[in-house]
Scaffold this motif. Sequence first.
Motif, PDB file in Angstrom:
ATOM      1  N   LEU A   1      10.355 -28.992 -37.953  1.00 48.67           N
ATOM      2  CA  LEU A   1      10.068 -30.178 -38.757  1.00 48.67           C
ATOM      3  C   LEU A   1       9.621 -31.341 -37.884  1.00 48.67           C
ATOM      4  O   LEU A   1       8.627 -32.017 -38.174  1.00 48.67           O
ATOM      5  N   GLY A   2      10.362 -31.588 -36.805  1.00 44.05           N
ATOM      6  CA  GLY A   2      10.033 -32.712 -35.934  1.00 44.05           C
ATOM      7  C   GLY A   2       8.727 -32.539 -35.204  1.00 44.05           C
ATOM      8  O   GLY A   2       7.911 -33.462 -35.116  1.00 44.05           O
ATOM      9  N   PHE A   3       8.479 -31.332 -34.695  1.00 43.02           N
ATOM     10  CA  PHE A   3       7.263 -31.089 -33.924  1.00 43.02           C
ATOM     11  C   PHE A   3       6.019 -31.171 -34.806  1.00 43.02           C
ATOM     12  O   PHE A   3       4.947 -31.561 -34.349  1.00 43.02           O
ATOM     13  N   SER A   4       6.162 -30.800 -36.076  1.00 50.03           N
ATOM     14  CA  SER A   4       5.023 -30.834 -36.990  1.00 50.03           C
ATOM     15  C   SER A   4       4.814 -32.209 -37.608  1.00 50.03           C
ATOM     16  O   SER A   4       3.896 -32.396 -38.406  1.00 50.03           O
TER      17      SER A   4
ATOM     18  N   PHE B   1       9.607 -20.753 -39.167  1.00 48.32           N
ATOM     19  CA  PHE B   1       8.388 -20.066 -38.742  1.00 48.32           C
ATOM     20  C   PHE B   1       7.231 -20.354 -39.696  1.00 48.32           C
ATOM     21  O   PHE B   1       6.078 -20.447 -39.276  1.00 48.32           O
ATOM     22  N   GLY B   2       7.536 -20.514 -40.975  1.00 47.34           N
ATOM     23  CA  GLY B   2       6.496 -20.871 -41.933  1.00 47.34           C
ATOM     24  C   GLY B   2       5.883 -22.222 -41.597  1.00 47.34           C
ATOM     25  O   GLY B   2       4.653 -22.403 -41.660  1.00 47.34           O
ATOM     26  N   ILE B   3       6.725 -23.173 -41.235  1.00 48.56           N
ATOM     27  CA  ILE B   3       6.237 -24.500 -40.847  1.00 48.56           C
ATOM     28  C   ILE B   3       5.395 -24.421 -39.581  1.00 48.56           C
ATOM     29  O   ILE B   3       4.320 -25.036 -39.486  1.00 48.56           O
ATOM     30  N   MET B   4       5.857 -23.646 -38.595  1.00 50.61           N
ATOM     31  CA  MET B   4       5.118 -23.536 -37.342  1.00 50.61           C
ATOM     32  C   MET B   4       3.782 -22.824 -37.539  1.00 50.61           C
ATOM     33  O   MET B   4       2.775 -23.187 -36.918  1.00 50.61           O
ATOM     34  N   LEU B   5       3.751 -21.813 -38.388  1.00 49.66           N
ATOM     35  CA  LEU B   5       2.495 -21.116 -38.669  1.00 49.66           C
ATOM     36  C   LEU B   5       1.500 -22.028 -39.389  1.00 49.66           C
ATOM     37  O   LEU B   5       0.298 -21.995 -39.119  1.00 49.66           O
ATOM     38  N   GLN B   6       2.006 -22.861 -40.303  1.00 50.37           N
ATOM     39  CA  GLN B   6       1.150 -23.831 -40.969  1.00 50.37           C
ATOM     40  C   GLN B   6       0.605 -24.844 -39.967  1.00 50.37           C
ATOM     41  O   GLN B   6      -0.566 -25.224 -40.028  1.00 50.37           O
TER      42      GLN B   6
ATOM     43  N   LEU C   1       1.564 -34.459 -25.601  1.00 53.36           N
ATOM     44  CA  LEU C   1       0.494 -34.554 -26.578  1.00 53.36           C
ATOM     45  C   LEU C   1       1.076 -34.980 -27.930  1.00 53.36           C
ATOM     46  O   LEU C   1       2.260 -34.839 -28.183  1.00 53.36           O
ATOM     47  N   ALA C   2       0.211 -35.475 -28.780  1.00 56.89           N
ATOM     48  CA  ALA C   2       0.664 -35.966 -30.085  1.00 56.89           C
ATOM     49  C   ALA C   2       1.125 -34.814 -30.955  1.00 56.89           C
ATOM     50  O   ALA C   2       0.696 -33.687 -30.784  1.00 56.89           O
ATOM     51  N   PRO C   3       2.018 -35.071 -31.960  1.00 47.47           N
ATOM     52  CA  PRO C   3       2.392 -34.033 -32.922  1.00 47.47           C
ATOM     53  C   PRO C   3       1.161 -33.533 -33.643  1.00 47.47           C
ATOM     54  O   PRO C   3       0.201 -34.262 -33.842  1.00 47.47           O
ATOM     55  N   VAL C   4       1.230 -32.281 -34.075  1.00 47.88           N
ATOM     56  CA  VAL C   4       0.029 -31.641 -34.583  1.00 47.88           C
ATOM     57  C   VAL C   4      -0.076 -31.621 -36.100  1.00 47.88           C
ATOM     58  O   VAL C   4      -0.925 -30.950 -36.653  1.00 47.88           O
TER      59      VAL C   4
END
Length: 306
Positions: free
Chosen positions: A86-89, A159-164, A230-233
């Motif tokens: 959540l935070g990284f995205s 993992f769903g969030i990271m894949l998105q 780097l900035a959040p993606v």
Amino acid sequence: MWQYTAYTLPMAVSALISFFVVVYTWLRRSHPGAWPLCTLALGVSLWSLGACLEMAAVSFEHTVLWLKLKYLGVVIAPASLLLFALGFSGRSITLRDRGWLVIEPLLVLMLVWNDALHPYFWATFTKGSVDGVVYYATSAAAGFWIHALYSYGLTVVAFGIMLQTYRKSYGPYRKQVGAIIGALLVPWLSNAYYLSPLNITPYLDITPISFAMTGILCSWSLLRFRLFDLAPVARDILIDYMDYGVLVLDEDARIVDVNPAGMRLLGISKEAVGQEVRRVNSQIATWTSQQSDDVSRSEMMLSQTR
């Protein structure tokens, strides 16, 4: 009394590598996603250390003691993984929602650390020996399977969030996210195998050993791609559809973000992200070198050519 096995050293190495990630992320705890990754690495380190000592123990009392230590890390990992994703995205989560994530780990620890409640989590402990190595295999009770389903539920969401995030990212961003997904996928697949009927060594959980690969991949991502620099993606929250060009530079004059209008104006592509601005546009490079550290607002005119 202790015993040495072929799995003791890999588990110890895994704990040390994970602890390196703890220190690295702690020093960068102000960045998005750093705190959850720090707690995730801490949980993994405790998980690996507890498993190492559990495997090295001979007596039943010592085995159970280190098994309890291991579960301090086991319960931390799933929630920390979700919070990191959540935070990284770039997504936010309220303090109240974070509080809900604490309830299940506390209930599991209550079952694990209270000897009278062990039967609700582990039905039986069976002593065995393989090549002179003593082990105590556990059979799962209802509490264990409820915890496993809950943990895998959080993992699937993470993992769903990271894949998105991977799908929406590009350049160094995509490499970052890809490395993180690979790092996190290895131990969860190992753990799924351990819990499955296909496991031919039910007394041996190889999950802590696979954490060594996770630590290596995370360390590589931290150092190679400068994770957190780097900035959040999660660029869906940015201004992709503005008519004005937006170019974001870091303190080293490196491009960390640019919107489509900026790409058109500068004549660059997504691959420019991560490069030094002097390699992309000499006008901007000259302008940034002339700015003071405390500048709050400044403007410049750009031509349509590079």
